[in-house]
Write a protein that holds these residues in place. Structure first.
Motif, PDB file in Angstrom:
ATOM      1  N   PHE A   1     -25.446 -16.941 -18.047  1.00  0.00           N
ATOM      2  CA  PHE A   1     -26.384 -16.467 -17.030  1.00  0.00           C
ATOM      3  C   PHE A   1     -25.861 -15.216 -16.319  1.00  0.00           C
ATOM      4  O   PHE A   1     -26.237 -14.928 -15.188  1.00  0.00           O
ATOM      5  CB  PHE A   1     -26.669 -17.586 -16.026  1.00  0.00           C
ATOM      6  N   ASP A   2     -25.015 -14.488 -17.004  1.00  0.00           N
ATOM      7  CA  ASP A   2     -24.463 -13.255 -16.444  1.00  0.00           C
ATOM      8  C   ASP A   2     -25.213 -12.050 -17.003  1.00  0.00           C
ATOM      9  O   ASP A   2     -25.772 -12.104 -18.104  1.00  0.00           O
ATOM     10  CB  ASP A   2     -22.979 -13.142 -16.791  1.00  0.00           C
ATOM     11  N   PHE A   3     -25.269 -10.982 -16.234  1.00  0.00           N
ATOM     12  CA  PHE A   3     -25.814  -9.722 -16.724  1.00  0.00           C
ATOM     13  C   PHE A   3     -25.261  -8.592 -15.864  1.00  0.00           C
ATOM     14  O   PHE A   3     -24.796  -8.816 -14.737  1.00  0.00           O
ATOM     15  CB  PHE A   3     -27.354  -9.712 -16.707  1.00  0.00           C
ATOM     16  N   ASP A   4     -25.284  -7.389 -16.400  1.00  0.00           N
ATOM     17  CA  ASP A   4     -24.781  -6.217 -15.685  1.00  0.00           C
ATOM     18  C   ASP A   4     -25.892  -5.631 -14.830  1.00  0.00           C
ATOM     19  O   ASP A   4     -26.988  -5.345 -15.326  1.00  0.00           O
ATOM     20  CB  ASP A   4     -24.269  -5.167 -16.663  1.00  0.00           C
ATOM     21  N   LEU A   5     -25.602  -5.441 -13.554  1.00  0.00           N
ATOM     22  CA  LEU A   5     -26.579  -4.882 -12.629  1.00  0.00           C
ATOM     23  C   LEU A   5     -25.973  -3.686 -11.903  1.00  0.00           C
ATOM     24  O   LEU A   5     -25.007  -3.842 -11.152  1.00  0.00           O
ATOM     25  CB  LEU A   5     -27.022  -5.933 -11.604  1.00  0.00           C
ATOM     26  N   PRO A   6     -26.516  -2.492 -12.090  1.00  0.00           N
ATOM     27  CA  PRO A   6     -26.017  -1.337 -11.336  1.00  0.00           C
ATOM     28  C   PRO A   6     -26.186  -1.556  -9.830  1.00  0.00           C
ATOM     29  O   PRO A   6     -27.239  -2.029  -9.374  1.00  0.00           O
ATOM     30  CB  PRO A   6     -26.908  -0.192 -11.827  1.00  0.00           C
ATOM     31  N   GLU A   7     -25.161  -1.221  -9.069  1.00  0.00           N
ATOM     32  CA  GLU A   7     -25.200  -1.459  -7.625  1.00  0.00           C
ATOM     33  C   GLU A   7     -26.365  -0.733  -6.964  1.00  0.00           C
ATOM     34  O   GLU A   7     -26.925  -1.203  -5.970  1.00  0.00           O
ATOM     35  CB  GLU A   7     -23.882  -1.022  -6.985  1.00  0.00           C
ATOM     36  N   GLY A   8     -26.775   0.400  -7.537  1.00  0.00           N
ATOM     37  CA  GLY A   8     -27.865   1.160  -6.950  1.00  0.00           C
ATOM     38  C   GLY A   8     -29.210   0.475  -7.002  1.00  0.00           C
ATOM     39  O   GLY A   8     -30.157   0.913  -6.339  1.00  0.00           O
ATOM     40  N   LEU A   9     -29.333  -0.606  -7.782  1.00  0.00           N
ATOM     41  CA  LEU A   9     -30.599  -1.339  -7.861  1.00  0.00           C
ATOM     42  C   LEU A   9     -30.701  -2.463  -6.833  1.00  0.00           C
ATOM     43  O   LEU A   9     -31.725  -3.140  -6.755  1.00  0.00           O
ATOM     44  CB  LEU A   9     -30.795  -1.911  -9.273  1.00  0.00           C
ATOM     45  N   ILE A  10     -29.652  -2.670  -6.047  1.00  0.00           N
ATOM     46  CA  ILE A  10     -29.696  -3.698  -5.002  1.00  0.00           C
ATOM     47  C   ILE A  10     -30.405  -3.121  -3.776  1.00  0.00           C
ATOM     48  O   ILE A  10     -29.929  -2.157  -3.167  1.00  0.00           O
ATOM     49  CB  ILE A  10     -28.280  -4.170  -4.628  1.00  0.00           C
ATOM     50  N   ALA A  11     -31.548  -3.687  -3.438  1.00  0.00           N
ATOM     51  CA  ALA A  11     -32.359  -3.163  -2.339  1.00  0.00           C
ATOM     52  C   ALA A  11     -31.761  -3.557  -0.987  1.00  0.00           C
ATOM     53  O   ALA A  11     -31.412  -4.713  -0.773  1.00  0.00           O
ATOM     54  CB  ALA A  11     -33.783  -3.694  -2.443  1.00  0.00           C
ATOM     55  N   THR A  12     -31.648  -2.591  -0.087  1.00  0.00           N
ATOM     56  CA  THR A  12     -31.178  -2.883   1.266  1.00  0.00           C
ATOM     57  C   THR A  12     -32.290  -2.772   2.299  1.00  0.00           C
ATOM     58  O   THR A  12     -32.103  -3.139   3.454  1.00  0.00           O
ATOM     59  CB  THR A  12     -30.031  -1.940   1.663  1.00  0.00           C
TER      60      THR A  12
END
Length: 348
Positions: A6-17
Protein backbone atom coordinates in the motif's frame (compact mmCIF):
# COMPACT_ATOMS: atom_id res chain seq x y z
CA UNK A 1 -0.95 -8.63 2.38
CA UNK A 2 2.06 -6.62 3.43
CA UNK A 3 2.21 -2.96 4.40
CA UNK A 4 4.51 -2.32 1.44
CA UNK A 5 1.64 -3.31 -0.89
CA UNK A 6 0.00 0.00 0.00
CA UNK A 7 2.97 2.28 -0.59
CA UNK A 8 3.39 4.76 -3.42
CA UNK A 9 5.62 7.72 -4.27
CA UNK A 10 4.00 11.11 -3.76
CA UNK A 11 5.79 14.36 -4.67
CA UNK A 12 5.68 16.73 -1.70
CA UNK A 13 4.36 19.49 -3.94
CA UNK A 14 1.06 17.62 -4.35
CA UNK A 15 0.23 17.84 -0.64
CA UNK A 16 -2.42 20.56 -0.32
CA UNK A 17 -2.00 23.06 2.51
CA UNK A 18 -5.07 25.15 1.57
CA UNK A 19 -8.37 24.05 0.01
CA UNK A 20 -9.68 25.00 -3.41
CA UNK A 21 -11.84 28.13 -3.57
CA UNK A 22 -14.72 27.93 -3.95
CA UNK A 23 -15.05 24.54 -2.30
CA UNK A 24 -16.73 23.01 -5.35
CA UNK A 25 -13.85 24.03 -7.63
CA UNK A 26 -11.79 21.10 -6.34
CA UNK A 27 -11.01 18.49 -8.96
CA UNK A 28 -12.93 15.21 -8.95
CA UNK A 29 -11.43 12.03 -10.38
CA UNK A 30 -14.29 9.69 -11.26
CA UNK A 31 -13.52 5.97 -11.51
CA UNK A 32 -16.30 3.82 -12.96
CA UNK A 33 -16.82 1.00 -15.45
CA UNK A 34 -16.09 3.37 -18.35
CA UNK A 35 -12.65 4.35 -17.03
CA UNK A 36 -11.22 7.46 -15.38
CA UNK A 37 -12.71 10.93 -15.88
CA UNK A 38 -11.17 14.26 -14.84
CA UNK A 39 -13.98 16.52 -13.61
CA UNK A 40 -14.79 19.00 -10.84
CA UNK A 41 -16.76 18.58 -7.63
CA UNK A 42 -19.29 21.00 -9.13
CA UNK A 43 -20.03 18.25 -11.70
CA UNK A 44 -21.24 15.87 -8.99
CA UNK A 45 -25.03 16.34 -9.51
CA UNK A 46 -24.70 15.13 -13.10
CA UNK A 47 -22.90 11.97 -11.94
CA UNK A 48 -25.66 10.91 -9.57
CA UNK A 49 -29.01 9.34 -10.35
CA UNK A 50 -32.44 10.16 -8.99
CA UNK A 51 -33.00 7.78 -6.10
CA UNK A 52 -29.34 7.57 -5.07
CA UNK A 53 -28.58 8.28 -1.41
CA UNK A 54 -25.57 10.29 -0.20
CA UNK A 55 -24.59 9.65 3.42
CA UNK A 56 -23.00 12.71 5.09
CA UNK A 57 -21.06 12.85 8.36
CA UNK A 58 -22.34 15.83 10.37
CA UNK A 59 -19.68 15.79 13.07
CA UNK A 60 -18.23 19.18 14.07
CA UNK A 61 -14.49 19.63 14.54
CA UNK A 62 -13.56 21.24 17.83
CA UNK A 63 -10.59 23.66 18.09
CA UNK A 64 -8.62 20.97 19.87
CA UNK A 65 -5.10 22.42 19.72
CA UNK A 66 -4.26 24.45 22.84
CA UNK A 67 -1.27 26.45 24.01
CA UNK A 68 -1.06 26.72 27.78
CA UNK A 69 1.26 27.36 30.71
CA UNK A 70 1.99 25.56 33.94
CA UNK A 71 3.38 27.14 37.08
CA UNK A 72 5.50 25.30 39.60
CA UNK A 73 7.15 26.44 42.82
CA UNK A 74 10.93 26.14 42.89
CA UNK A 75 13.58 27.07 45.49
CA UNK A 76 14.24 30.16 43.38
CA UNK A 77 10.56 31.18 43.26
CA UNK A 78 8.00 30.21 40.59
CA UNK A 79 8.82 28.59 37.25
CA UNK A 80 6.49 29.09 34.29
CA UNK A 81 6.67 26.73 31.32
CA UNK A 82 4.76 26.42 28.08
CA UNK A 83 2.70 23.33 27.31
CA UNK A 84 1.18 22.34 23.96
CA UNK A 85 -1.94 20.18 24.20
CA UNK A 86 -4.00 18.42 21.54
CA UNK A 87 -7.31 16.97 22.69
CA UNK A 88 -8.02 13.44 21.46
CA UNK A 89 -11.34 12.24 22.86
CA UNK A 90 -13.60 12.52 25.93
CA UNK A 91 -12.65 10.27 28.85
CA UNK A 92 -14.54 9.27 32.00
CA UNK A 93 -12.87 12.02 34.02
CA UNK A 94 -12.17 14.66 31.35
CA UNK A 95 -10.40 14.63 27.98
CA UNK A 96 -7.62 12.35 26.81
CA UNK A 97 -4.93 14.48 25.21
CA UNK A 98 -1.43 14.60 23.84
CA UNK A 99 0.92 17.04 25.52
CA UNK A 100 4.38 18.39 24.84
CA UNK A 101 6.52 18.13 26.90
CA UNK A 102 4.58 15.19 28.37
CA UNK A 103 7.28 13.80 30.66
CA UNK A 104 7.68 17.06 32.57
CA UNK A 105 4.04 17.11 33.69
CA UNK A 106 2.70 15.65 36.93
CA UNK A 107 -0.68 14.39 38.13
CA UNK A 108 -2.44 17.20 39.98
CA UNK A 109 -0.72 19.94 37.99
CA UNK A 110 -2.89 22.70 36.51
CA UNK A 111 -2.40 23.91 32.94
CA UNK A 112 -3.98 27.26 32.18
CA UNK A 113 -5.08 28.21 28.68
CA UNK A 114 -5.52 31.98 28.85
CA UNK A 115 -8.08 33.40 31.25
CA UNK A 116 -10.98 31.32 29.94
CA UNK A 117 -9.92 27.73 30.56
CA UNK A 118 -7.81 25.55 32.83
CA UNK A 119 -7.28 21.80 33.07
CA UNK A 120 -5.94 19.59 35.84
CA UNK A 121 -3.83 16.55 34.99
CA UNK A 122 -5.72 13.60 36.51
CA UNK A 123 -4.01 10.70 34.75
CA UNK A 124 -0.68 10.12 33.01
CA UNK A 125 0.41 7.31 30.69
CA UNK A 126 3.54 6.74 28.63
CA UNK A 127 1.93 8.37 25.60
CA UNK A 128 -0.76 10.79 26.76
CA UNK A 129 -2.70 12.20 29.71
CA UNK A 130 -6.21 13.02 30.87
CA UNK A 131 -7.20 16.60 31.67
CA UNK A 132 -10.20 17.53 33.83
CA UNK A 133 -11.31 21.00 32.75
CA UNK A 134 -12.83 23.67 34.96
CA UNK A 135 -15.93 23.99 32.76
CA UNK A 136 -18.21 21.65 30.86
CA UNK A 137 -21.00 21.61 28.29
CA UNK A 138 -21.72 24.87 26.52
CA UNK A 139 -19.33 26.78 28.79
CA UNK A 140 -16.47 24.46 27.83
CA UNK A 141 -17.28 24.76 24.11
CA UNK A 142 -17.37 28.56 24.38
CA UNK A 143 -14.03 28.66 26.19
CA UNK A 144 -12.49 26.26 23.69
CA UNK A 145 -13.67 28.45 20.83
CA UNK A 146 -11.82 31.36 22.43
CA UNK A 147 -8.49 29.71 23.15
CA UNK A 148 -8.23 26.71 20.80
CA UNK A 149 -6.96 26.34 17.25
CA UNK A 150 -8.13 23.90 14.61
CA UNK A 151 -6.23 20.58 14.79
CA UNK A 152 -4.79 20.50 11.30
CA UNK A 153 -3.35 17.15 10.20
CA UNK A 154 0.36 16.64 10.91
CA UNK A 155 1.35 16.94 7.25
CA UNK A 156 -0.22 20.43 7.07
CA UNK A 157 0.84 21.54 10.55
CA UNK A 158 4.43 20.67 9.66
CA UNK A 159 4.32 23.27 6.87
CA UNK A 160 2.31 26.06 8.47
CA UNK A 161 0.47 26.96 11.67
CA UNK A 162 -3.35 26.93 11.81
CA UNK A 163 -4.98 30.33 11.43
CA UNK A 164 -8.44 31.91 11.53
CA UNK A 165 -9.20 30.85 7.96
CA UNK A 166 -8.94 27.21 9.02
CA UNK A 167 -11.91 27.65 11.37
CA UNK A 168 -14.06 27.87 8.25
CA UNK A 169 -12.00 25.80 5.82
CA UNK A 170 -11.63 22.79 8.14
CA UNK A 171 -15.36 22.57 8.93
CA UNK A 172 -18.16 21.18 6.78
CA UNK A 173 -21.16 23.37 5.98
CA UNK A 174 -23.44 20.79 7.64
CA UNK A 175 -21.39 20.29 10.84
CA UNK A 176 -23.78 19.95 13.79
CA UNK A 177 -22.49 17.74 16.60
CA UNK A 178 -19.20 18.79 18.22
CA UNK A 179 -16.68 16.09 19.04
CA UNK A 180 -14.30 15.44 16.15
CA UNK A 181 -10.61 16.31 16.28
CA UNK A 182 -10.19 15.76 12.53
CA UNK A 183 -12.52 16.72 9.71
CA UNK A 184 -14.47 14.32 7.47
CA UNK A 185 -12.51 15.82 4.62
CA UNK A 186 -14.48 14.63 1.57
CA UNK A 187 -17.39 16.66 2.92
CA UNK A 188 -15.32 19.87 2.91
CA UNK A 189 -16.00 20.15 -0.85
CA UNK A 190 -19.73 20.80 -0.38
CA UNK A 191 -21.43 24.17 -0.15
CA UNK A 192 -25.11 25.12 0.08
CA UNK A 193 -25.52 25.58 -3.68
CA UNK A 194 -24.10 22.12 -4.41
CA UNK A 195 -26.39 20.52 -1.84
CA UNK A 196 -29.38 22.26 -3.45
CA UNK A 197 -28.35 21.06 -6.91
CA UNK A 198 -28.06 17.49 -5.66
CA UNK A 199 -31.51 17.62 -4.10
CA UNK A 200 -32.95 19.06 -7.31
CA UNK A 201 -31.62 15.99 -9.14
CA UNK A 202 -33.80 13.77 -6.94
CA UNK A 203 -30.86 12.42 -4.95
CA UNK A 204 -31.49 11.74 -1.28
CA UNK A 205 -29.19 12.83 1.51
CA UNK A 206 -29.12 11.69 5.09
CA UNK A 207 -26.77 12.45 7.95
CA UNK A 208 -24.90 10.23 10.38
CA UNK A 209 -22.37 11.19 13.05
CA UNK A 210 -18.88 9.78 13.50
CA UNK A 211 -16.55 11.82 15.70
CA UNK A 212 -13.29 11.48 13.80
CA UNK A 213 -10.34 10.91 16.13
CA UNK A 214 -6.66 11.72 15.79
CA UNK A 215 -6.10 7.99 15.37
CA UNK A 216 -7.07 8.44 11.73
CA UNK A 217 -3.52 9.80 11.20
CA UNK A 218 -1.70 7.07 13.16
CA UNK A 219 0.71 5.06 11.01
CA UNK A 220 0.31 1.33 10.57
CA UNK A 221 3.31 -0.20 12.35
CA UNK A 222 2.87 -3.89 11.52
CA UNK A 223 4.05 -5.48 8.30
CA UNK A 224 1.17 -7.99 8.24
CA UNK A 225 -1.83 -5.74 7.50
CA UNK A 226 -4.35 -8.21 8.93
CA UNK A 227 -2.78 -7.92 12.40
CA UNK A 228 -3.32 -4.15 12.64
CA UNK A 229 -5.80 -2.99 15.29
CA UNK A 230 -7.88 0.09 14.57
CA UNK A 231 -8.58 2.95 16.97
CA UNK A 232 -12.18 3.25 18.18
CA UNK A 233 -14.40 6.22 17.33
CA UNK A 234 -17.88 7.13 18.59
CA UNK A 235 -20.70 7.22 16.07
CA UNK A 236 -24.46 7.25 15.67
CA UNK A 237 -26.87 6.17 12.95
CA UNK A 238 -30.30 7.37 14.04
CA UNK A 239 -33.43 5.31 13.35
CA UNK A 240 -34.45 7.98 10.81
CA UNK A 241 -31.13 7.76 8.95
CA UNK A 242 -31.23 3.96 8.92
CA UNK A 243 -34.79 4.01 7.56
CA UNK A 244 -33.88 6.50 4.82
CA UNK A 245 -30.91 4.42 3.67
CA UNK A 246 -32.91 1.20 3.74
CA UNK A 247 -35.73 2.80 1.73
CA UNK A 248 -33.32 4.08 -0.91
CA UNK A 249 -31.70 0.67 -1.25
CA UNK A 250 -35.08 -1.07 -1.49
CA UNK A 251 -36.06 1.33 -4.30
CA UNK A 252 -32.90 0.51 -6.27
CA UNK A 253 -30.84 3.58 -5.37
CA UNK A 254 -27.11 3.47 -4.80
CA UNK A 255 -25.82 4.14 -1.28
CA UNK A 256 -22.80 6.45 -1.59
CA UNK A 257 -21.12 7.61 1.63
CA UNK A 258 -19.26 10.91 1.44
CA UNK A 259 -16.00 10.09 3.15
CA UNK A 260 -14.45 7.01 4.69
CA UNK A 261 -15.85 7.96 8.10
CA UNK A 262 -19.45 7.74 6.91
CA UNK A 263 -18.62 4.49 5.11
CA UNK A 264 -17.05 2.89 8.18
CA UNK A 265 -20.06 3.86 10.27
CA UNK A 266 -22.76 2.49 7.97
CA UNK A 267 -20.77 -0.71 7.47
CA UNK A 268 -20.62 -1.01 11.28
CA UNK A 269 -24.39 -0.59 11.47
CA UNK A 270 -25.25 -2.93 8.58
CA UNK A 271 -26.51 -6.48 8.97
CA UNK A 272 -25.10 -9.20 6.65
CA UNK A 273 -27.87 -8.59 4.08
CA UNK A 274 -27.07 -4.87 3.89
CA UNK A 275 -29.97 -3.64 6.02
CA UNK A 276 -29.01 -0.81 8.34
CA UNK A 277 -29.99 -0.93 11.99
CA UNK A 278 -29.84 2.10 14.30
CA UNK A 279 -26.40 2.33 15.88
CA UNK A 280 -24.99 4.31 18.79
CA UNK A 281 -21.59 3.55 20.27
CA UNK A 282 -17.98 3.02 19.28
CA UNK A 283 -16.66 1.28 16.20
CA UNK A 284 -13.17 0.03 15.44
CA UNK A 285 -14.04 -1.58 12.11
CA UNK A 286 -10.99 -2.16 9.91
CA UNK A 287 -11.68 -2.50 6.20
CA UNK A 288 -8.95 -3.88 3.97
CA UNK A 289 -8.90 -6.02 0.80
CA UNK A 290 -11.01 -9.11 1.21
CA UNK A 291 -13.72 -7.27 3.14
CA UNK A 292 -17.27 -7.87 1.88
CA UNK A 293 -19.16 -4.58 1.74
CA UNK A 294 -22.70 -4.73 3.08
CA UNK A 295 -24.27 -1.32 2.59
CA UNK A 296 -21.91 0.62 0.31
CA UNK A 297 -22.27 0.98 -3.48
CA UNK A 298 -19.77 3.79 -4.05
CA UNK A 299 -17.67 6.35 -2.22
CA UNK A 300 -16.67 9.98 -2.53
CA UNK A 301 -13.33 10.48 -0.81
CA UNK A 302 -10.09 12.45 -0.94
CA UNK A 303 -6.70 10.93 -1.80
CA UNK A 304 -5.06 9.19 1.13
CA UNK A 305 -1.65 8.72 2.71
CA UNK A 306 0.64 5.91 1.59
CA UNK A 307 0.49 2.85 3.87
CA UNK A 308 -2.63 4.20 5.62
CA UNK A 309 -5.74 2.32 6.71
CA UNK A 310 -7.77 4.64 4.49
CA UNK A 311 -5.79 3.58 1.43
CA UNK A 312 -6.48 -0.01 2.46
CA UNK A 313 -10.19 0.79 2.66
CA UNK A 314 -10.41 2.20 -0.87
CA UNK A 315 -8.32 -0.74 -2.09
CA UNK A 316 -10.93 -3.05 -0.59
CA UNK A 317 -13.69 -1.20 -2.42
CA UNK A 318 -12.08 -0.93 -5.85
CA UNK A 319 -9.42 -3.64 -5.76
CA UNK A 320 -5.71 -3.00 -5.09
CA UNK A 321 -4.68 -2.98 -8.75
CA UNK A 322 -7.47 -0.55 -9.71
CA UNK A 323 -6.52 1.79 -6.87
CA UNK A 324 -2.90 1.77 -8.01
CA UNK A 325 -4.09 2.86 -11.47
CA UNK A 326 -6.29 5.58 -9.97
CA UNK A 327 -3.51 6.94 -7.77
CA UNK A 328 -0.93 6.78 -10.57
CA UNK A 329 -3.33 8.84 -12.71
CA UNK A 330 -3.84 11.33 -9.87
CA UNK A 331 -0.10 11.82 -9.35
CA UNK A 332 0.71 12.17 -13.08
CA UNK A 333 -2.14 14.66 -13.50
CA UNK A 334 -1.18 16.75 -10.45
CA UNK A 335 -4.22 16.15 -8.29
CA UNK A 336 -3.88 17.68 -4.84
CA UNK A 337 -3.66 15.14 -2.00
CA UNK A 338 -4.91 14.66 1.56
CA UNK A 339 -7.26 16.68 3.77
CA UNK A 340 -7.34 19.96 1.80
CA UNK A 341 -6.83 18.22 -1.53
CA UNK A 342 -9.00 17.09 -4.42
CA UNK A 343 -11.58 14.30 -4.38
CA UNK A 344 -12.43 11.06 -6.10
CA UNK A 345 -15.76 9.37 -6.82
CA UNK A 346 -15.23 5.62 -6.69
CA UNK A 347 -17.95 3.51 -8.30
CA UNK A 348 -16.94 -0.17 -8.32
Amino acid sequence: MKLSDFDFDLPEGLIATRPARPRTAARLLVADDAGLHDLRVSDLPGLLRAGDMLVLNNTRVIPARLNGTRRRATPQGEAVAKVEVTLLEPAATGWRALARPLRKLRVGEVIRFGEQLAGTVVLMTETDLVLAFDSSGADFEAALAQVGAMPLPPYIAAQRAPDEQDRDDYQTVFARHAGAVAAPTASLHFDAALLDAIRAKGVGMTEVTLHVGAGTFLPVKVDDVASHRMHAEWGEVTPEAAAAINAARAAGGRIIPVGTTALRLIESAATPDGTLAPFRGTTDIFIYPGYRFRATDGLMTNFHLPKSTLLMLVSALMGPERIRQIYDHAVVNNYRFFSYGDASLLLP
